[in-house]
Design a protein around this motif. Structure first.
Motif, PDB file in Angstrom:
ATOM      1  N   ALA A 169       0.984  -0.991   0.088  1.00  0.00           N
ATOM      2  CA  ALA A 169       0.070   0.003  -0.026  1.00  0.00           C
ATOM      3  C   ALA A 169       1.046   1.239   0.144  1.00  0.00           C
ATOM      4  O   ALA A 169       0.396   2.346  -0.819  1.00  0.00           O
ATOM      5  CB  ALA A 169      -0.851  -0.063   1.127  1.00  0.00           C
ATOM      6  N   LEU A 184      -9.935   4.760  -2.332  1.00  0.00           N
ATOM      7  CA  LEU A 184      -9.581   3.390  -1.907  1.00  0.00           C
ATOM      8  C   LEU A 184     -10.634   2.590  -2.246  1.00  0.00           C
ATOM      9  O   LEU A 184     -11.768   2.326  -1.428  1.00  0.00           O
ATOM     10  CB  LEU A 184      -8.860   3.381  -0.350  1.00  0.00           C
ATOM     11  CG  LEU A 184      -8.048   4.339  -0.154  1.00  0.00           C
ATOM     12  CD1 LEU A 184      -7.853   4.700   1.339  1.00  0.00           C
ATOM     13  CD2 LEU A 184      -6.539   4.311  -0.844  1.00  0.00           C
ATOM     14  N   TYR A 185     -10.326   1.345  -3.109  1.00  0.00           N
ATOM     15  CA  TYR A 185     -11.594   0.277  -3.587  1.00  0.00           C
ATOM     16  C   TYR A 185     -10.967  -1.008  -3.203  1.00  0.00           C
ATOM     17  O   TYR A 185     -10.113  -1.460  -3.364  1.00  0.00           O
ATOM     18  CB  TYR A 185     -11.575   0.507  -5.092  1.00  0.00           C
ATOM     19  CG  TYR A 185     -12.340   1.701  -5.375  1.00  0.00           C
ATOM     20  CD1 TYR A 185     -13.627   1.810  -5.959  1.00  0.00           C
ATOM     21  CD2 TYR A 185     -11.864   3.186  -5.471  1.00  0.00           C
ATOM     22  CE1 TYR A 185     -14.327   2.793  -6.235  1.00  0.00           C
ATOM     23  CE2 TYR A 185     -12.276   4.170  -5.989  1.00  0.00           C
ATOM     24  CZ  TYR A 185     -13.742   4.097  -6.406  1.00  0.00           C
ATOM     25  OH  TYR A 185     -14.296   5.386  -6.664  1.00  0.00           O
ATOM     26  N   THR A 191      -7.807  -1.546   2.467  1.00  0.00           N
ATOM     27  CA  THR A 191      -8.199  -0.062   2.467  1.00  0.00           C
ATOM     28  C   THR A 191      -7.994   0.525   3.653  1.00  0.00           C
ATOM     29  O   THR A 191      -7.869   1.696   3.857  1.00  0.00           O
ATOM     30  CB  THR A 191      -9.812   0.190   1.601  1.00  0.00           C
ATOM     31  OG1 THR A 191     -10.469  -0.617   2.254  1.00  0.00           O
ATOM     32  CG2 THR A 191      -9.758  -0.451   0.325  1.00  0.00           C
ATOM     33  N   ARG A 192      -8.432  -0.258   4.690  1.00  0.00           N
ATOM     34  CA  ARG A 192      -8.212   0.487   5.995  1.00  0.00           C
ATOM     35  C   ARG A 192      -6.881   0.933   6.486  1.00  0.00           C
ATOM     36  O   ARG A 192      -6.496   1.791   6.807  1.00  0.00           O
ATOM     37  CB  ARG A 192      -8.742  -0.606   7.200  1.00  0.00           C
ATOM     38  CG  ARG A 192      -8.955   0.077   8.377  1.00  0.00           C
ATOM     39  CD  ARG A 192      -9.574  -0.863   9.555  1.00  0.00           C
ATOM     40  NE  ARG A 192     -10.652  -1.605   9.088  1.00  0.00           N
ATOM     41  CZ  ARG A 192     -11.092  -2.815   8.945  1.00  0.00           C
ATOM     42  NH1 ARG A 192     -10.249  -3.795   9.535  1.00  0.00           N
ATOM     43  NH2 ARG A 192     -12.331  -3.277   8.628  1.00  0.00           N
ATOM     44  N   ALA A 195      -5.670   3.515   4.111  1.00  0.00           N
ATOM     45  CA  ALA A 195      -6.330   5.062   4.462  1.00  0.00           C
ATOM     46  C   ALA A 195      -5.659   5.558   6.011  1.00  0.00           C
ATOM     47  O   ALA A 195      -5.160   6.719   5.665  1.00  0.00           O
ATOM     48  CB  ALA A 195      -7.909   4.620   5.060  1.00  0.00           C
ATOM     49  N   SER A 207     -12.979   5.481   1.258  1.00  0.00           N
ATOM     50  CA  SER A 207     -12.781   4.055   1.231  1.00  0.00           C
ATOM     51  C   SER A 207     -14.217   3.692   0.436  1.00  0.00           C
ATOM     52  O   SER A 207     -15.320   4.086   0.895  1.00  0.00           O
ATOM     53  CB  SER A 207     -12.518   3.224   2.512  1.00  0.00           C
ATOM     54  OG  SER A 207     -11.414   3.690   2.718  1.00  0.00           O
ATOM     55  N   PRO A 209     -15.440   0.070  -0.025  1.00  0.00           N
ATOM     56  CA  PRO A 209     -15.214  -1.341   0.014  1.00  0.00           C
ATOM     57  C   PRO A 209     -15.850  -2.449  -1.067  1.00  0.00           C
ATOM     58  O   PRO A 209     -16.743  -1.851  -1.700  1.00  0.00           O
ATOM     59  CB  PRO A 209     -15.845  -1.904   1.844  1.00  0.00           C
ATOM     60  CG  PRO A 209     -16.618  -0.855   1.880  1.00  0.00           C
ATOM     61  CD  PRO A 209     -16.245   0.484   0.992  1.00  0.00           C
TER      62      PRO A 209
END
Ligand code: ZN
Ligand code: ZN
Length: 326
Positions: A169, A184-185, A191-192, A195, A207, A209
């Motif tokens: 990331a 963020l996909y 994604t967490r 982020a 985000s 999800p």
């Protein structure tokens, strides 16, 4: 040449055999069995494993979608543990040191990719838990030149995901240049973590999800996609501004090949990222050492690795999935 050197220290010498989770072939269950403790080459360290992150790459390994996988193999490529033995040529690591071992276990250093600073794309690279035995075991062997020291204030379980998902990331975010509004996909855990990293770097992160009713976004400067699904990449391409960049983090060979050309209009670009270099990881760990970064994790005992993989498949884990040694 393989050898065994016992360092004088308070760390107990390893036994000759150990338990390990062994994958004997594609779509087979992990076997919890005894195997010999690996012998060391001159640049290797032997590490007693305390925590090992698992991610979608492990799921692919079990489902046999990884072209370079070698079976039987001990999976596990985001490993934290304590050095118990060192080879003759090891520098900077001694018995007793806490150490991190990422997926990139070795690269040649002389091919075109390595010379361009893209060692994670080295055609001869050895990958922990894929081409070489990894961390779902009592002990693991690693080339010390690809191992890292770890910030002392984070736990073994919190550090494990940084070694793979975190480093990837970090590299993907780095490729976004000065983009401010970032989408963020995909995978909730990835994604967490992304982020958190994005916000630490002063970016505005939203985000989206991996669910059917992902709300449409627009006006993003750039996006990261942590999913093999092309549909997610299309969502992201529609959401970025003209000239915007989408970085696709995917380990699935072939899935990255075809994105419909009309989607790439208005100078929107898709880049692909799979893995990270040592310098990405070292920079991330330096950031983790000085910032309030603590990845959310869901920890499972290593003996029930199958359950952890099943949890990963649901996409509903409460954080990055980590296996802890007893
Ligand atoms: Zn991983
Ligand atoms: Zn190379």
């Amino acid at each position: 040449m393989a050898m065994r050197t016992i360092e004088t220290s308070t760390v107990a010498a390893p036994p000759s055999s150990m338990w390990a989770m062994v994958l004997t072939g594609p779509r087979r269950p992990l076997q919890h069995i005894h195997v010999p403790v690996p012998l060391l080459g001159s640049h290797d360290v032997l590490v007693r494993v305390s925590a090992c992150g698992v991610c979608q790459l492990d799921r692919l390994l079990v489902d046999s979608l990884l072209p370079r996988a070698r079976y039987p193999v001990i999976p596990g490529h985001a490993v934290v543990g304590q050095v118990v033995e060192v080879g003759r040529a090891v520098q900077g690591f001694s018995a007793g040191h806490r150490v991190g071992m990422p997926r990139l276990g070795w690269a040649c250093g002389s091919c075109q990719a390595c010379r361009r600073g893209l060692e994670h794309l080295c055609g001869l690279a050895r990958l922990m838990g894929v081409t070489d035995d990894g961390g779902l075991a009592e002990y693991v062997r690693a080339d010390h030149r690809f191992c890292v020291h770890l910030p002392s204030h984070l736990s073994d379980s919190a550090l494990a995901p940084l070694l793979c998902e975190g480093a990837t990331a970090y590299r993907a975010l780095r490729m976004l240049g000065d983009a401010r509004r970032v989408g963020l996909y995909g995978s909730a855990t990835a994604t967490r973590l992304a982020a958190d990293l994005a916000r630490l770097r002063g970016r505005e992160a939203s985000s989206f999800p991996q669910e059917e009713h992902t709300p449409p976004a627009s006006g993003l400067d750039a996006a990261l996609v942590f999913s093999p699904a092309k549909g997610m990449v299309r969502h992201a391409l529609e959401a970025v501004v003209d000239g915007g960049k989408v970085v696709w983090v995917s380990d699935v060979p072939g899935h990255r090949a075809s994105i419909a050309v009309p989607q790439l209009a208005e100078e929107r670009r898709v880049h692909w990222v799979a893995g990270a270099t040592r310098s990405d990881l070292q920079d991330l760990l330096a950031l983790a050492g000085t910032s309030p970064l603590e990845p959310a994790v869901e920890v499972f005992p290593m003996a029930i690795a199958e359950k952890a993989l099943a949890r990963l498949r649901t996409g509903r884990a409460a954080g990055s999935v980590v296996l802890a040694s007893p």
